[in-house]
Design an enzyme around this catalytic site. Structure first.
Site, mmCIF file in Angstrom:
data_model
loop_
_atom_site.group_PDB
_atom_site.id
_atom_site.type_symbol
_atom_site.label_atom_id
_atom_site.label_comp_id
_atom_site.label_asym_id
_atom_site.label_seq_id
_atom_site.Cartn_x
_atom_site.Cartn_y
_atom_site.Cartn_z
ATOM 1 N N ASP A 167 0.858 -1.180 0.000
ATOM 2 C CA ASP A 167 0.000 0.000 0.000
ATOM 3 C C ASP A 167 0.892 1.227 0.000
ATOM 4 O O ASP A 167 1.972 1.246 0.583
ATOM 5 C CB ASP A 167 -0.927 0.004 1.222
ATOM 6 C CG ASP A 167 -0.195 0.065 2.540
ATOM 7 O OD1 ASP A 167 0.221 1.168 2.956
ATOM 8 O OD2 ASP A 167 -0.055 -1.005 3.198
ATOM 9 N N ASP A 256 -9.639 3.055 6.448
ATOM 10 C CA ASP A 256 -8.476 3.031 7.341
ATOM 11 C C ASP A 256 -8.871 3.778 8.610
ATOM 12 O O ASP A 256 -8.957 5.001 8.624
ATOM 13 C CB ASP A 256 -7.286 3.698 6.641
ATOM 14 C CG ASP A 256 -6.037 3.758 7.544
ATOM 15 O OD1 ASP A 256 -6.126 3.318 8.704
ATOM 16 O OD2 ASP A 256 -5.001 4.268 7.081
ATOM 17 N N GLU A 258 -7.780 4.048 12.591
ATOM 18 C CA GLU A 258 -6.684 3.639 13.479
ATOM 19 C C GLU A 258 -6.315 4.782 14.401
ATOM 20 O O GLU A 258 -7.104 5.703 14.618
ATOM 21 C CB GLU A 258 -5.486 3.222 12.615
ATOM 22 C CG GLU A 258 -5.077 4.271 11.586
ATOM 23 C CD GLU A 258 -3.750 3.947 10.919
ATOM 24 O OE1 GLU A 258 -2.769 3.816 11.673
ATOM 25 O OE2 GLU A 258 -3.722 3.831 9.691
#
Length: 917
Positions: A167, A256, A258
């Protein structure tokens, strides 16, 4: 992520920072906003995860030397800005750290100027996936290790399974995609957006570069949950590269979520909160679902969730309910392993992608797909996680009865996966695993709409009982089949109630119907030995046995009773009962099943229900004359009318009422319950009278004018006491006996009580059939205690000295002329005596009265003349009967004439008798 050192903090230091009260306040952006400085460390890359709060801006930490660059990538130079690294040689430096107070202008996430200011503040690359050095390492036992670790070996190995991928983001400004292909990478994810303010300027070239060399690629979005809603950021993501198409080379979009890249930072007046964004677990969970549902509606795919187990558990609380989202887990072991470490077990038992390194061997972050390349293509084309394909293959291998596959893997509702076979199918979800669907149960499920119907996905395989019956569990219920009943759906509160009964091995047996829903929303389901009925008001209730039969006779739920409100209750004596919206049904072996409802039920309740004196119902509620109602019980009955209310009747009083003809008799309906006096006597009022009972008198009716007269006497507490007979009719009159007397009535005389010695004297005369006839007055008591009572043909007088004496006829008339008992004669001392010749006489306290048809009634007062007459032998002597009263003579003496002469009385000479015959 930074390319420096890994600092992992013990969990006791990973607590959320307190959130300022102004956290959710978003001001308007003013002029000069873009020039406002950051209040803390730059946000292009996150700082090391410090154990203590970040020191003041004047304190800096020298970065560790960067590792050797990955071929084809640009290495970010070191920096001295608070333990963070500059992203790359071509990226702009981080915003300056400002020690000044919060600016007066605050970012507004909803405004274009606010979003532009935030984009300018975070720089050309924004937040990077795998924030900072907060890495969850896996120890050989799989437990979390929270220590500072060297990265010396991280870029030198890769897992020995699956498919390699990478990524990248704006931090990888120049990626040699062919080189990455040659190193084994077959897929790539590219950062597309962040929040609702940032897009990766390199996204197009990176996304196409991966595809140009043959990689399967997709886009990811870096979530900033406290900046704007999940739906807002999902729309922004889709508008800026986050779309998806089933073309076999576009991976599903990624969320995403986090560690907060701007933890404890205030940027242009907007405070970004702690590592959990200042949000509670429930708030973060709701935000993720908001993002996911919006992505699903826009792209047809739920996003992959990229996260770190430690952060997810800390900030979201390891919730359930996310198993439909494929998992991309970040975990960075310090040495070679094929173990990704612990997962967020609340929602996932397996992962689809593992990000195992942030420092190589591939550019950006190194990842591995948990499955084959074929699985990866299927994942791209239909979002099929590796766990799904493997689970379905495993089940198919042990299910030869399914035959050959007739379709490939297909995605369904909420990320579920299925595959068709000659004789059925296998369905998989992350929450339920893989289960076979076949045969008659599958047909019934299909009729419900497969996984899109009310039952959802299978949660068990098909189970076959020893009797040949089959069943299969689903997310929202189950299907049961027998050869006798067919296949029937079981779900919702009715299923819960059936479970409480012991499922199919309980008293109800197997379902015989599907769940039926009425127009009012009520539900019911038939079973081999009964049924279950549910409404929002009553809950789910079992109906079975003789009580159910009685309810059916009433018209089921559309009858007067309505729906059951309780289950069937069994008493210690074996009796059963069940409550309904408008009553109940009671059953015993002796009484059968009987309905209890309305005001009669209320009255029975007041008696203590079946444990009270009445016992169980023996009849249903019956409708009688004048709209009245009644119900029989083991020890009595209850009767109701709108006028009288509901009243119980039982025992000896009920027997007496029955003898009168019940409610159709002269008494009518009860107007009171049975009353018990302190002496044990009982009574009950009726529309037209009452019944009284004592152990000595028995039960007797009291009614009409005689009852009114008794009431005037004070009822049973009066001088008469309790009735000892019923009201009897004779000679045109009525009478009733009491403990201490009686009451007699005729239309001419009215009702009058009679008692005591006067009653005895009257009785001696033959009562109402004697010469006196009926009483015409009540007993009168004089001041001296004497008593008297008038009758149709006379009277009776009593004193303690004279006793009770009858007064009647011409003698009574003569006495009346003398002034009755207050006259010179006083009270009678004898009854009226009748001689053989028809003559009559009566003695008084002060004389007597004699009558013959020829002489009339003449007084004989006490005195010398009466004494002289007595000396002659009274009326049988030569003088005979008096023919006059006593009268004065011319010479001042007193005389009285008789049939045979005259008696003169002088005070000086005494008496002189002159005989004329």
């Amino acid at each position: 992520m930074t390319r420096l050192e890994r600092v992992v903090v013990p969990e006791r230091h990973m607590q959320q920072s307190p959130l300022p009260p102004t956290y959710y306040f978003l001001g308007r952006v003013g002029a000069g906003l873009l020039a406002a400085a950051l209040m803390a460390t730059a946000c292009q890359t996150a700082p090391a995860f410090a154990v203590e709060p970040t020191p003041s801006p004047s304190v800096t930490t020298t970065a560790a030397p960067a590792p050797s660059p990955t071929p084809g990538s640009t290495v970010a130079p070191t920096s001295t800005v608070a333990a963070s690294a500059s992203p790359s040689a071509t990226a702009t430096s981080s915003p300056a750290v400002s020690p000044s107070p919060t600016p007066s202008v605050v970012l507004d996430p909803s405004s274009a100027s606010g979003r532009a200011a935030m984009a300018a503040a975070v720089g050309p690359a924004g937040a990077e996936m795998g924030q900072g050095s907060k890495r969850v390492a896996s120890t050989p036992t799989g437990a979390k290790s929270l220590t500072t670790q060297s990265l010396s070996t991280e870029g030198t190995w890769s897992p020995t399974f699956g498919v390699q991928g990478l990524d990248v983001s704006g931090y990888q400004t120049s990626v040699n995609w062919q080189q990455q292909w040659n190193m084994g990478a077959r897929f790539a994810y590219v950062k597309a957006s962040e929040g609702n303010y940032f897009t990766n300027s390199l996204f197009g070239s990176q996304y196409q570069g991966a595809r140009n060399v043959g990689m399967i690629r997709g886009a990811y979005h870096f979530a900033i949950p406290n900046w704007s809603s999940g739906a807002d950021q999902a729309r922004y993501f889709v508008q800026n590269g986050g779309g998806w198409s089933a073309d076999s080379y576009t991976l599903p979009p990624v969320l995403d979520i986090e560690f907060n890249p701007y933890e404890n930072k205030t940027i242009n007046g907007f405070y970004f909160g702690d590592t959990c964004y200042g949000m509670s677990p429930s708030q973060l969970s709701s935000w993720v679902r908001d993002f996911g549902s919006t992505m699903s509606s826009l792209t047809g795919r739920l996003p992959v969730i990229y996260t770190n187990t430690s952060w997810w558990n800390q900030c979201l609380g390891n919730p359930g309910g996310f198993g439909d989202y494929p998992l991309w887990v970040a975990s960075y072991p310090g040495a070679f392993t094929n173990n990704a470490g612990p997962l967020p077990s609340g929602s996932w038992a397996n992962y689809s992608i593992w990000q195992y390194s942030s420092t190589g061997p591939l550019t950006g972050d190194s990842n591995v797909w948990n499955g084959s390349y074929t699985d990866l293509v299927a994942f791209a084309n239909a979002g099929i996680p590796y766990g799904a394909s493997k689970a379905i293959a495993d089940v198919a291998a042990v299910s030869p009865g399914l035959g050959k596959s007739v379709s490939g893997l297909k995605t369904g509702l909420r990320g579920g996966v299925s595959q068709g076979f000659e004789n059925g199918a296998i369905y998989w979800t992350a929450a339920n695993g893989a289960h076979v669907s076949s045969g008659v149960i599958r047909d019934a499920w299909g009729a419900q709409g497969w996984e899109y119907g009310q039952l959802g996905y299978p949660t068990t395989d098909i189970r076959t009982a020893s009797n040949g019956a089959q069943s299969q569990g689903y997310e929202n219920g189950a299907i049961y089949w027998t050869a006798a009943t067919g296949a029937r759906v079981s779900s919702g509160p009715i299923r819960d109630a059936w479970a409480a009964q012991g499922w199919e091995t309980g008293p109800l047996g197997y379902p015989t119907t599907d769940i039926r829903t009425a127009a009012n929303g009520a539900q019911s389901q038939g079973y081999q030995n009964g049924a279950i009925y549910w409404t929002a008001a009553t809950g789910a209730r079992v109906s079975s046995g003789p009580i159910r039969d009685a309810w059916a006779a009433q018209g089921w739920e559309t009858g007067p009773l309505g729906y059951p409100t309780t289950d069937i209750r069994t008493a210690s004596n074996g009796a059963q009962s069940q409550g309904y919206q408008n009553g109940a049904i009671y059953w015993t072996a002796a009484t059968g099943a009987r309905v209890s409802s309305g005001p009669i039920r209320d009255a029975w309740a007041a008696q203590g229900w079946e444990t009270g004196p009445l016992g169980y119902p023996t009849t249903d509620v019956k409708t009688g004359p004048n709209g009245g109602q009644s119900q029989g019980y083991q020890n009595g009955a209850i009767y109701w009318t709108a006028a009288t209310g509901a009243h119980s009747t039982s025992g000896v009083i009920r027997d007496a009422w029955a003898a009168q003809g019940w409610e159709t008799g002269p008494l009518g309906y009860p107007t009171t319950d049975i009353r018990t006096a302190a002496n044990g006597a009982k009574s009950q009022g009726y529309e037209n009278g009452a019944i009284y009972w004592t152990s000595t008198t028995g039960a007797h009716v009291s009614s009409g004018v005689i009852r009114d007269a008794w009431a005037a006497q004070g009822w049973e507490a009066g001088p008469l006491g309790y009735p000892t007979s019923d009201v009897t009719a004779a000679n045109g009159g009525q009478s009733q006996s009491y403990q201490n007397g009686a009451i007699y009535w005729t239309a001419a005389t009215g009702a009058h009580s009679i008692s005591g010695v006067i009653r005895d004297a009257w009785a001696a005369q033959g009562r109402e059939t004697g010469p006196l006839g009926y009483p015409t007055t009540n007993i009168r008591t004089a001041a001296n205690g004497a008593q008297s009572q008038g009758y149709q043909n006379g009277a009776i007088y009593w004193t303690s000295a004279t006793g009770a004496r009858v007064s009647s006829g011409p003698i009574r008339d003569a006495w009346a002329a003398q002034g009755w008992e207050t006259g010179p004669l006083g009270y009678p001392t004898t009854d009226v005596r009748t001689a053989a010749n028809g003559a009559q006489s009566q003695g008084y306290q002060n004389g007597a009265i004699y009558w013959t048809s020829t002489t009339g009634a003449q007084l004989s007062p006490n005195g010398p003349i009466r004494n002289a007459w007595a000396a002659q032998g009274w009326e049988t002597g030569p003088l005979g009967y008096p023919t006059s009263g006593q009268y004065p003579t011319a010479n001042g003496n007193t005389a009285q004439n008789f049939q045979g002469g005259r008696i003169d009385s002088s005070p000086t000479t005494g008496t002189k008798t002159t005989l004329t015959r």
